[in-house]
Design a protein around this motif. Structure first.
Motif, PDB file in Angstrom:
ATOM      1  N   ALA A   9       0.824  -1.207   0.000  1.00 55.69           N
ATOM      2  CA  ALA A   9       0.000   0.000   0.000  1.00 55.69           C
ATOM      3  C   ALA A   9       0.857   1.255   0.000  1.00 55.69           C
ATOM      4  O   ALA A   9       0.560   2.224  -0.698  1.00 55.69           O
ATOM      5  N   THR A  10       1.937   1.245   0.759  1.00 58.03           N
ATOM      6  CA  THR A  10       2.826   2.399   0.801  1.00 58.03           C
ATOM      7  C   THR A  10       3.436   2.652  -0.566  1.00 58.03           C
ATOM      8  O   THR A  10       3.464   3.783  -1.048  1.00 58.03           O
ATOM      9  N   MET A  18      -2.020   6.821  -9.424  1.00 58.94           N
ATOM     10  CA  MET A  18      -2.842   5.888  -8.642  1.00 58.94           C
ATOM     11  C   MET A  18      -4.122   6.572  -8.196  1.00 58.94           C
ATOM     12  O   MET A  18      -4.076   7.669  -7.642  1.00 58.94           O
ATOM     13  N   PRO A  19      -5.288   5.930  -8.429  1.00 60.56           N
ATOM     14  CA  PRO A  19      -6.551   6.549  -8.023  1.00 60.56           C
ATOM     15  C   PRO A  19      -6.734   6.562  -6.500  1.00 60.56           C
ATOM     16  O   PRO A  19      -7.424   7.402  -5.976  1.00 60.56           O
ATOM     17  N   CYS A  20      -6.117   5.630  -5.797  1.00 58.16           N
ATOM     18  CA  CYS A  20      -6.256   5.562  -4.343  1.00 58.16           C
ATOM     19  C   CYS A  20      -4.932   5.973  -3.716  1.00 58.16           C
ATOM     20  O   CYS A  20      -3.937   5.255  -3.831  1.00 58.16           O
ATOM     21  N   LEU A  26      -6.042   1.774   0.904  1.00 54.28           N
ATOM     22  CA  LEU A  26      -5.446   0.854  -0.047  1.00 54.28           C
ATOM     23  C   LEU A  26      -5.060  -0.459   0.632  1.00 54.28           C
ATOM     24  O   LEU A  26      -5.299  -1.543   0.093  1.00 54.28           O
ATOM     25  N   ALA A  27      -4.491  -0.386   1.836  1.00 52.73           N
ATOM     26  CA  ALA A  27      -4.146  -1.606   2.583  1.00 52.73           C
ATOM     27  C   ALA A  27      -5.401  -2.433   2.848  1.00 52.73           C
ATOM     28  O   ALA A  27      -5.386  -3.665   2.720  1.00 52.73           O
ATOM     29  N   GLN A  32      -8.870  -7.098   1.460  1.00 56.51           N
ATOM     30  CA  GLN A  32     -10.165  -7.583   0.990  1.00 56.51           C
ATOM     31  C   GLN A  32     -10.004  -8.386  -0.307  1.00 56.51           C
ATOM     32  O   GLN A  32     -10.643  -9.417  -0.488  1.00 56.51           O
ATOM     33  N   THR A  33      -9.113  -7.937  -1.176  1.00 55.21           N
ATOM     34  CA  THR A  33      -8.851  -8.648  -2.429  1.00 55.21           C
ATOM     35  C   THR A  33      -8.290 -10.031  -2.146  1.00 55.21           C
ATOM     36  O   THR A  33      -8.715 -11.023  -2.737  1.00 55.21           O
TER      37      THR A  33
END
Length: 109
Positions: A9-10, A18-20, A26-27, A32-33
């Protein structure tokens, strides 16, 4: 060495385009993914476009590739912004079939 969700995420949150950009969000999305076994984006990267992807795993469960579809958001996602279950099933079935082939080929059967 596998990267933690926080480390990924970092790196991603600071990547250009990046949209997020919120590391915590993001983490959470990465976790969740991993839990759901697929990734989806509905209009985040490009307006009216969506993608659904699932991992292909090699020997030992390591992710070695992915199967993805990309198209119009209304064809891949519901109006709520979540992926259409039928599309997710097809993408996951394809990724799982390739995974089985790779693992069978590795075992020599």
């Amino acid at each position: 060495v596998p990267w933690s969700a926080a480390r990924v995420a970092t790196k991603l949150a600071t990547a250009p385009g990046m949209p997020c950009t919120d590391r915590t969000r993001l983490a959470n999305e990465l976790a969740q993914t991993r839990e759901s076994g697929y990734a989806v984006e509905c209009g985040e990267y490009a307006p009216n476009q969506a993608s659904i992807a699932a991992p292909v795993r090699g020997h030992g469960g390591l992710v070695v590739a992915a199967v993805a579809i990309h198209g119009q958001v209304d064809r891949l996602c519901k109006t709520s912004g979540s992926a259409r279950p039928g599309m997710v099933s097809k993408v996951r079935e394809c990724a799982d079939a390739i995974t089985r082939e790779l693992q069978t080929a590795r075992s020599g059967t």
